[in-house]
Design an enzyme around this catalytic site. Structure first.
Site, PDB file in Angstrom:
ATOM      1  N   CYS A 215       0.854  -1.180   0.000  1.00 28.13           N
ATOM      2  CA  CYS A 215       0.000   0.000   0.000  1.00 28.13           C
ATOM      3  C   CYS A 215       0.896   1.239   0.000  1.00 28.13           C
ATOM      4  O   CYS A 215       1.874   1.305   0.750  1.00 28.13           O
ATOM      5  CB  CYS A 215      -0.943   0.117   1.185  1.00 28.13           C
ATOM      6  SG  CYS A 215      -2.209  -1.147   1.228  1.00 28.13           S
TER       7      CYS A 215
ATOM      8  N   ARG B 258       3.977  -0.514  -4.675  1.00 30.13           N
ATOM      9  CA  ARG B 258       3.651  -0.985  -3.334  1.00 30.13           C
ATOM     10  C   ARG B 258       2.302  -1.696  -3.277  1.00 30.13           C
ATOM     11  O   ARG B 258       1.949  -2.287  -2.254  1.00 30.13           O
ATOM     12  CB  ARG B 258       3.637   0.200  -2.359  1.00 30.13           C
ATOM     13  CG  ARG B 258       4.954   0.929  -2.265  1.00 30.13           C
ATOM     14  CD  ARG B 258       4.852   2.048  -1.272  1.00 30.13           C
ATOM     15  NE  ARG B 258       4.663   1.520   0.064  1.00 30.13           N
ATOM     16  CZ  ARG B 258       5.645   1.267   0.918  1.00 30.13           C
ATOM     17  NH1 ARG B 258       6.885   1.499   0.579  1.00 30.13           N
ATOM     18  NH2 ARG B 258       5.397   0.801   2.107  1.00 30.13           N
TER      19      ARG B 258
ATOM     20  N   TRP C  53      -2.899  -2.556  -1.736  1.00 32.01           N
ATOM     21  CA  TRP C  53      -2.660  -3.998  -1.848  1.00 32.01           C
ATOM     22  C   TRP C  53      -3.615  -4.615  -0.835  1.00 32.01           C
ATOM     23  O   TRP C  53      -3.448  -4.446   0.372  1.00 32.01           O
ATOM     24  CB  TRP C  53      -1.203  -4.309  -1.497  1.00 32.01           C
ATOM     25  CG  TRP C  53      -0.841  -5.737  -1.737  1.00 32.01           C
ATOM     26  CD1 TRP C  53      -0.457  -6.306  -2.926  1.00 32.01           C
ATOM     27  CD2 TRP C  53      -0.810  -6.792  -0.764  1.00 32.01           C
ATOM     28  NE1 TRP C  53      -0.209  -7.640  -2.746  1.00 32.01           N
ATOM     29  CE2 TRP C  53      -0.415  -7.972  -1.441  1.00 32.01           C
ATOM     30  CE3 TRP C  53      -1.087  -6.865   0.597  1.00 32.01           C
ATOM     31  CZ2 TRP C  53      -0.292  -9.196  -0.798  1.00 32.01           C
ATOM     32  CZ3 TRP C  53      -0.963  -8.089   1.235  1.00 32.01           C
ATOM     33  CH2 TRP C  53      -0.565  -9.238   0.538  1.00 32.01           C
TER      34      TRP C  53
ATOM     35  N   ASN D 177      -1.890   2.377   5.573  1.00 29.41           N
ATOM     36  CA  ASN D 177      -1.050   1.257   5.156  1.00 29.41           C
ATOM     37  C   ASN D 177      -0.751   0.464   6.414  1.00 29.41           C
ATOM     38  O   ASN D 177      -0.257   1.019   7.393  1.00 29.41           O
ATOM     39  CB  ASN D 177       0.244   1.812   4.534  1.00 29.41           C
ATOM     40  CG  ASN D 177       1.280   0.737   4.283  1.00 29.41           C
ATOM     41  OD1 ASN D 177       0.948  -0.430   4.121  1.00 29.41           O
ATOM     42  ND2 ASN D 177       2.537   1.132   4.249  1.00 29.41           N
ATOM     43  N   GLY D 178      -1.071  -0.832   6.406  1.00 27.62           N
ATOM     44  CA  GLY D 178      -0.847  -1.657   7.587  1.00 27.62           C
ATOM     45  C   GLY D 178      -2.068  -2.508   7.853  1.00 27.62           C
ATOM     46  O   GLY D 178      -2.951  -2.637   6.989  1.00 27.62           O
TER      47      GLY D 178
ATOM     48  N   GLU E 268      16.713 -18.607  -6.726  1.00 30.92           N
ATOM     49  CA  GLU E 268      16.385 -17.254  -7.170  1.00 30.92           C
ATOM     50  C   GLU E 268      15.831 -17.273  -8.601  1.00 30.92           C
ATOM     51  O   GLU E 268      14.870 -16.567  -8.914  1.00 30.92           O
ATOM     52  CB  GLU E 268      17.639 -16.360  -7.066  1.00 30.92           C
ATOM     53  CG  GLU E 268      17.510 -14.949  -7.583  1.00 30.92           C
ATOM     54  CD  GLU E 268      16.459 -14.104  -6.879  1.00 30.92           C
ATOM     55  OE1 GLU E 268      15.867 -14.548  -5.894  1.00 30.92           O
ATOM     56  OE2 GLU E 268      16.205 -12.984  -7.367  1.00 30.92           O
TER      57      GLU E 268
ATOM     58  N   LYS F 111      12.222 -15.862  -9.576  1.00 29.41           N
ATOM     59  CA  LYS F 111      12.033 -14.794 -10.580  1.00 29.41           C
ATOM     60  C   LYS F 111      11.036 -15.248 -11.639  1.00 29.41           C
ATOM     61  O   LYS F 111      10.138 -14.503 -12.024  1.00 29.41           O
ATOM     62  CB  LYS F 111      13.352 -14.430 -11.288  1.00 29.41           C
ATOM     63  CG  LYS F 111      14.344 -13.573 -10.581  1.00 29.41           C
ATOM     64  CD  LYS F 111      13.933 -12.173 -10.275  1.00 29.41           C
ATOM     65  CE  LYS F 111      13.232 -12.098  -8.946  1.00 29.41           C
ATOM     66  NZ  LYS F 111      14.036 -11.655  -7.820  1.00 29.41           N
TER      67      LYS F 111
ATOM     68  N   GLU G 215       7.437 -15.571 -10.273  1.00 26.12           N
ATOM     69  CA  GLU G 215       6.924 -14.248  -9.904  1.00 26.12           C
ATOM     70  C   GLU G 215       6.400 -13.464 -11.112  1.00 26.12           C
ATOM     71  O   GLU G 215       5.332 -12.872 -11.058  1.00 26.12           O
ATOM     72  CB  GLU G 215       8.106 -13.464  -9.348  1.00 26.12           C
ATOM     73  CG  GLU G 215       7.918 -12.809  -8.075  1.00 26.12           C
ATOM     74  CD  GLU G 215       9.169 -12.060  -7.651  1.00 26.12           C
ATOM     75  OE1 GLU G 215       8.981 -11.123  -6.912  1.00 26.12           O
ATOM     76  OE2 GLU G 215      10.304 -12.389  -8.045  1.00 26.12           O
TER      77      GLU G 215
ATOM     78  N   HIS H 169      16.068 -37.334  -5.622  1.00 26.85           N
ATOM     79  CA  HIS H 169      15.282 -37.719  -4.438  1.00 26.85           C
ATOM     80  C   HIS H 169      13.832 -37.266  -4.550  1.00 26.85           C
ATOM     81  O   HIS H 169      13.155 -37.122  -3.549  1.00 26.85           O
ATOM     82  CB  HIS H 169      15.939 -37.161  -3.182  1.00 26.85           C
ATOM     83  CG  HIS H 169      17.342 -37.647  -3.010  1.00 26.85           C
ATOM     84  ND1 HIS H 169      17.649 -38.906  -2.560  1.00 26.85           N
ATOM     85  CD2 HIS H 169      18.528 -37.059  -3.300  1.00 26.85           C
ATOM     86  CE1 HIS H 169      18.969 -39.064  -2.555  1.00 26.85           C
ATOM     87  NE2 HIS H 169      19.519 -37.954  -3.006  1.00 26.85           N
TER      88      HIS H 169
ATOM     89  N   LYS I 278       5.779  -4.603  -3.871  1.00 25.52           N
ATOM     90  CA  LYS I 278       7.122  -4.480  -3.324  1.00 25.52           C
ATOM     91  C   LYS I 278       7.005  -4.018  -1.871  1.00 25.52           C
ATOM     92  O   LYS I 278       6.031  -3.378  -1.512  1.00 25.52           O
ATOM     93  CB  LYS I 278       7.899  -3.453  -4.141  1.00 25.52           C
ATOM     94  CG  LYS I 278       9.384  -3.738  -4.150  1.00 25.52           C
ATOM     95  CD  LYS I 278      10.084  -3.017  -5.250  1.00 25.52           C
ATOM     96  CE  LYS I 278      11.567  -3.267  -5.207  1.00 25.52           C
ATOM     97  NZ  LYS I 278      11.941  -4.614  -5.666  1.00 25.52           N
TER      98      LYS I 278
HETATM   99  C1  F6R Z   1      11.341 -11.094  -5.161  1.00 32.52           C
HETATM  100  C2  F6R Z   1      11.294 -10.034  -4.186  1.00 32.52           C
HETATM  101  C3  F6R Z   1      10.885 -10.372  -2.799  1.00 32.52           C
HETATM  102  C4  F6R Z   1      11.719  -9.565  -1.797  1.00 32.52           C
HETATM  103  C5  F6R Z   1      11.222  -9.796  -0.369  1.00 32.52           C
HETATM  104  C6  F6R Z   1      12.084  -9.070   0.643  1.00 32.52           C
HETATM  105  O1  F6R Z   1      11.756 -10.621  -6.396  1.00 32.52           O
HETATM  106  O2  F6R Z   1      11.565  -8.911  -4.484  1.00 32.52           O
HETATM  107  O3  F6R Z   1      10.977 -11.739  -2.542  1.00 32.52           O
HETATM  108  O4  F6R Z   1      13.048  -9.947  -1.916  1.00 32.52           O
HETATM  109  O5  F6R Z   1       9.908  -9.359  -0.265  1.00 32.52           O
HETATM  110  O6  F6R Z   1      12.113  -7.700   0.377  1.00 32.52           O
HETATM  111  P1  F6R Z   1      13.193  -6.753   1.014  1.00 32.52           P
HETATM  112  O7  F6R Z   1      14.511  -7.118   0.415  1.00 32.52           O
HETATM  113  O8  F6R Z   1      12.771  -5.376   0.657  1.00 32.52           O
HETATM  114  O9  F6R Z   1      13.183  -7.013   2.478  1.00 32.52           O
END
Ligand code: F6R
Length: 619
Positions: free
Chosen positions: A2, A27, A74, A100-101, A492, A496, A499, A515, A614
């Site tokens: 948010c 966000r 969000w 936000n929260g 990772e 990616k 996601e 396994h 994010k």
């Molecule tokens: C994946 C991604 C998330 C963040 C996670 C932690 O691409 O961006 O998995 O890595 O939410 O975020 P931060 O690093 O901001 O604590």
């Protein structure tokens, strides 16, 4: 999670809020809304979906108001509907709020208020908060004869004492048309200090182009803003003297420029992000790294006999790379834990344990709370963070800033490789304090310095990787396999891909495939296999053979050049041969590009993948 932005000043609020919202959209992008205070009443507009959906009606309304608050959501409590979109106006029409929260006890609050005849229009926890504040505000006005300002601040304090959970809020009141109020606990909130205007937002990117002077609010603080001034008090009404920070990045850093997406822009910014992570951080004799902000005496560091790394998601993967490198080069036992698990697990820690939290945003609630838990128990906590002034950075005992520049794409790319590079520098630094020789230190420093150029070499293969991504874009499952420090990169790569392209993908240590995951292998499930030249190169090749024997398509990422048997894979992505400490960064670039172009081929919104946001500031 948010985004909120509020404006009070001499200019029309709406266009400024829309621009800020656009910048905060990463966000959350379930709905967007904006309210201005005009001629004693709120004019609010809300739309589900993107900020873009809100732009037209807001601009058409052409409000002249100079005060407004806005929000990009969000969804947590309540579905994605206009009724649930913020701002929420109190039942009596006196207060408007963006939040936000999460208000955890909102059901009890709502029940109590409904019992008093107050009607609710949404399913959100935020509406319970605005109605609770308005309820106390009305009581204050009736009973005490206080000014509107005093009554509102008192009502806010009374309400905030009652709520459980987290909040970063912006409030307007019809009785205070020249003021805006903000408060925070557990969710970020920053004041943007402008000339003849002040702003309030959950993230400094919202201020780009308006001001670089900011005041980060701490938990329990309340800000009272007018266009020329602002004052900060704590929950007990004591005055707090503000500290104004200046943010160092330029507006262009947060702009797309010529790139179609932030994700691609940030992938291409990696040579610079890695250069920035190293700037000024090698010793004069060129044999070790140095970090100005650790705030820990080298003699004390020498006593550390265990390191615990905490992070979430992609940051957790960079912690895993740190484990491999620090254990190998510094011989210090390292453990890695999901911050969300650590915070509730009450893990026994040794007194000589050093804790590192890793977070791009510095606001991830689980990482922040894990840090608080570790500090509460008396451990020294250092951080690796990108966002300067973020809550995690402000609350830890010291740490390392990444200097990657703003990362806007929801899928983390440049922040990840910068974290991984810093992990390698940390392994060198800690290693040189222990048994690593001067000459090995020199060798590693030289290798690290070459990384930006080598990353650029991998980026030169973008067209080749795009072609591979398009070739396999219709597949519904993917496996990523790697050994040693390539295992976190396999995780990772899988993260990616899922996601941004919504393809189901799993990362495994290559030998673990036998396994269980080997059952997935089929012509419909490509495997991305990391095959790095090392003492276990042949073992990695054997794993690839096992996949081929079961007709699984293989995309190999290798630094072995001609030593990689060409007929062993359906596609080969070559990365330059480099020192082991640089390999994880180099191997990350192809999987980022693979995910990006796969998502494009599947028409996915790479910068704003579904359901994601994010900076995860709710649990
Ligand atoms: C994946 C991604 C998330 C963040 C996670 C932690 O691409 O961006 O998995 O890595 O939410 O975020 P931060 O690093 O901001 O604590």
């Amino acid at each position: 999670m948010c985004g909120i932005i509020g404006y009070i000043g001499k200019q029309k609020a709406s266009p400024i809020l829309l621009n800020g919202l656009q910048r905060l959209e990463y966000r959350g992008y379930d709905s967007a809304g904006l309210a201005v205070l005009e001629k004693g009443q709120f004019n609010a507009l809300k739309r589900t979906g993107r900020v873009e959906n809100l732009r037209k009606p807001v601009l058409a309304a052409d409000s002249q108001a100079r005060l407004g608050i806005s929000h990009t959501r969000w969804a947590t409590h309540g579905g994605v509907t206009e009724a649930n979109a913020h701002p929420h106006v109190s039942w009596d029409g006196r207060l408007a709020l963006v939040h936000n929260g999460v208000i955890e006890n909102y059901k009890a609050i709502k029940r109590e208020l409904e019992a008093k005849g107050i009607e609710f229009k949404s399913e959100t926890d935020s509406e319970a908060l605005v109605n609770l504040i308005a309820y106390f505000y009305n009581l204050e006005l009736k009973e005490s004869g206080k000014s509107h300002k005093q009554a509102l601040l008192q009502a806010l304090r009374t309400a905030l004492y009652q709520v459980e959970g987290t909040y970063g809020i912006g409030i307007m009141c019809t009785d205070l048309p020249e003021h805006m109020i903000g408060a925070r606990k557990g969710s970020p909130l920053v004041i943007g200090v402008g000339k003849g205007e002040n702003l309030l937002a959950s993230d400094v990117t919202a201020f780009a182009g308006r001001t670089q002077n900011v005041v980060y609010l701490s938990d329990g603080q309340i800000a009272y803003l007018s266009e020329e001034d602002f004052e900060i008090t704590n929950i007990d009404a004591e005055t707090v003297s503000p500290h104004i920070d200046t943010i160092s990045w330029d507006i262009e850093d947060a702009e797309l420029g010529a790139y179609p997406h932030y994700m691609l822009k940030e992938i291409f910014e990696q040579p610079m992000a890695i250069e920035n992570a190293m700037r000024g951080r090698f010793s004069q004799d060129g044999s070790t790294a140095q970090f100005g902000g650790l705030n820990i005496d080298p003699r004390e560091l020498r006593q550390i006999d265990r390191i615990l790394f905490l992070g979430c998601g992609t940051a957790w993967h960079s912690c895993l790379v740190a484990e491999y490198l620090i254990e190998k080069y510094a011989r210090i036992p390292v453990e890695v834990e999901y911050a969300s698990e650590f915070r509730y697990r009450n893990a026994p820690l040794d007194k000589n344990t050093l804790v590192f939290t890793v977070s791009q945003s510095g606001e991830t609630i689980d990482t922040l709370e894990a840090q608080r838990e570790a500090k509460r128990k008396g451990y020294r906590v250092l951080g690796i963070t990108n966002v300067v002034g973020s809550t995690i950075a402000r609350e830890n005992d010291g740490g390392i800033y990444q200097h990657s520049g703003p990362e806007i794409g929801v899928a983390s790319t440049k922040a990840f490789t910068a974290q991984v590079h810093i992990a390698a520098m940390l392994a060198l630094y800690l290693g040189r304090m222990r048994d690593m020789s001067f000459s090995e230190g020199i060798q590693i420093v030289n290798a690290l310095k070459k990384a930006p150029g080598m990353v650029a070499q991998v980026l030169n293969q973008t067209e080749h990787i795009k072609e591979i991504a398009e070739r396999f874009a219709e597949k519904s499952d993917y496996l990523f396999l790697g050994r040693q420090a390539m295992f976190p990169i396999a995780l990772e790569g899988a993260l990616k891909l899922k996601e941004v392209s919504y393809i189901h993908a799993e990362g495994y240590p290559a030998a673990e495939m036998k396994h269980g995951p080997i059952a997935l292998i089929s012509p419909e499930c490509p495997t991305v296999a990391f095959a790095m030249k090392s003492e276990i190169f042949q073992k990695s090749l054997a794993n690839v053979q096992e996949i081929r024997a079961r007709k699984g398509p293989v995309i190999a990422i290798t630094d072995a050049g001609k030593d990689f048997p060409a007929d062993l894979a359906d596609a080969v992505i070559e990365i330059p041969e480099a020192h082991e400490v640089v390999q994880p960064v180099l191997a990350s670039i192809p999987v980022q590009l693979l995910a990006y172009y796969t998502a494009l081929a599947r028409n996915c919104d790479v910068d704003k993948p579904r359901n994601l946001a994010k900076s995860v500031t709710v649990e």
